[in-house]
Design an enzyme around this catalytic site. Structure first.
Site, short mmCIF file in Angstrom:
data_model
loop_
_atom_site.label_atom_id
_atom_site.label_comp_id
_atom_site.label_asym_id
_atom_site.label_seq_id
_atom_site.Cartn_x
_atom_site.Cartn_y
_atom_site.Cartn_z
N LYS A 205 -37.41 104.32 40.26
CA LYS A 205 -37.28 105.41 39.27
C LYS A 205 -36.09 105.12 38.45
O LYS A 205 -35.69 105.83 37.32
CB LYS A 205 -37.17 106.62 40.13
N GLY A 206 -35.29 103.96 39.00
CA GLY A 206 -34.20 103.83 38.35
C GLY A 206 -33.99 103.57 36.85
O GLY A 206 -32.94 104.02 36.06
N ASP B 147 -32.92 99.29 36.05
CA ASP B 147 -31.77 99.84 35.68
C ASP B 147 -30.60 98.69 36.01
O ASP B 147 -29.67 98.68 35.04
CB ASP B 147 -31.44 100.88 36.81
N ASP C 160 -29.32 92.88 40.25
CA ASP C 160 -28.47 92.73 41.69
C ASP C 160 -28.67 91.18 41.96
O ASP C 160 -28.20 90.45 41.51
CB ASP C 160 -28.71 93.86 42.36
N LYS D 45 -24.94 92.88 37.53
CA LYS D 45 -23.61 92.55 38.35
C LYS D 45 -23.29 91.38 38.27
O LYS D 45 -24.10 90.37 38.20
CB LYS D 45 -24.04 92.96 39.89
N PHE E 209 -21.20 99.08 44.31
CA PHE E 209 -22.40 99.85 44.21
C PHE E 209 -22.08 101.14 43.39
O PHE E 209 -21.05 101.81 43.58
CB PHE E 209 -22.48 100.37 45.61
N ARG F 140 -28.97 110.53 40.26
CA ARG F 140 -29.64 109.64 39.14
C ARG F 140 -29.20 110.51 37.80
O ARG F 140 -29.46 110.02 36.65
CB ARG F 140 -31.09 109.83 39.36
P1 IMP Z 1 -32.42 93.31 42.86
O1 IMP Z 1 -33.80 93.14 43.18
O2 IMP Z 1 -31.53 93.03 44.12
O3 IMP Z 1 -31.89 92.69 41.59
O4 IMP Z 1 -32.30 94.77 42.79
C1 IMP Z 1 -32.63 95.65 41.94
C2 IMP Z 1 -32.68 96.95 42.38
O5 IMP Z 1 -31.55 97.37 43.59
C3 IMP Z 1 -32.55 98.14 41.44
O6 IMP Z 1 -33.49 98.29 40.59
C4 IMP Z 1 -32.02 99.08 41.94
O7 IMP Z 1 -32.67 100.22 42.39
C5 IMP Z 1 -31.25 98.71 43.18
N1 IMP Z 1 -29.69 98.53 43.07
C6 IMP Z 1 -29.17 97.35 42.94
N2 IMP Z 1 -27.87 97.57 42.85
C7 IMP Z 1 -27.57 98.79 42.89
C8 IMP Z 1 -26.36 99.83 42.71
O8 IMP Z 1 -25.32 99.32 42.60
N3 IMP Z 1 -26.47 101.14 42.73
C9 IMP Z 1 -27.89 101.68 42.83
N4 IMP Z 1 -29.07 100.81 43.05
C10 IMP Z 1 -28.97 99.46 42.96
MG MG Z 2 -33.16 101.97 42.96
#
Ligand code: IMP
Ligand code: MG
Length: 178
Positions: free
Chosen positions: A42-43, A99, A102, A130, A151, A164
């Site tokens: 949903k982000g 969104d 990470d 990030k 975070f 959100r």
């Molecule tokens: P990744 O697969 O590790 O790149 O993570 C992506 C998902 O992790 C994003 O779509 C977010 O939903 C969640 N996420 C990563 N970092 C944060 C943060 O700092 N706050 C909230 N959600 C995060």
């Molecule tokens: Mg999320």
């Protein structure tokens, strides 16, 4: 909600202004023809809603539910596709929106799947990226803001489903994360 925010990282006006330039860049760089936008729920909802209204071109919208975080502060390392149906993407130019970048696992997993399903090209856009070493070698084609490895919540991003609807991106107080 506000009491749980340590500090505002990117305020509302700054986000909105950046979306103008991101939309312009997308509009200029995307090959001619229709775009299929895939919003990762949903982000990316809030970001996508504001961004797409700035792109004056034919596009269609699909949403995908994937889970990588499972409600905590750390990525689980595994990406699950939660939808029963996958959108029709064969031969289509895709703009995949999330969104935040990470670890990179989500974007890599979804982009791979889109390619397997026959997408002509997959371009990626994120509100935030990030600044860190990622588990996957990946960068997004369109990045709103580079941020430190903290975070954050707001403007679509959640902690355990909350925050959100904050109109800005803020750092969550440690005391609120339990
Ligand atoms: P990744 O697969 O590790 O790149 O993570 C992506 C998902 O992790 C994003 O779509 C977010 O939903 C969640 N996420 C990563 N970092 C944060 C943060 O700092 N706050 C909230 N959600 C995060
Ligand atoms: Mg999320």
């Amino acid at each position: 909600m506000k009491k749980d925010i340590e500090r505002v990282l990117v305020d509302e006006a700054v986000i909105q202004k950046r979306l103008d330039s991101m939309a312009k860049q997308i509009e200029e760089e995307f090959p001619a023809g229709p775009i299929v936008v895939i919003i990762l729920l949903k982000g990316a909802l809030v970001f996508a809603a504001d961004l797409l209204r700035r792109i004056p071109r034919e596009l269609s919208i699909e949403c995908l539910n994937v889970a990588s975080y499972h409600g905590g502060l750390e990525s689980s390392g595994k990406v699950d596709f939660l939808d029963r149906h996958f959108p029709e993407v064969k031969g289509k130019h895709i703009l995949l929106l999330d969104d935040i970048l990470d670890t990179g696992r989500t974007l890599v997993a979804v982009a791979e799947r889109l390619t397997e399903e026959g997408a002509a090209a997959v371009h990626t856009g994120v509100l935030l990226a990030k600044d860190k070493k990622r588990a996957e070698e990946v960068s997004a084609d369109y990045v709103g803001f580079e941020i430190n490895d903290e975070f954050v919540v707001g403007y679509g991003l959640d902690y355990k489903g909350k925050y959100r609807n904050l109109p800005y991106v803020g750092v969550l107080k440690l005391s609120a994360a339990n």
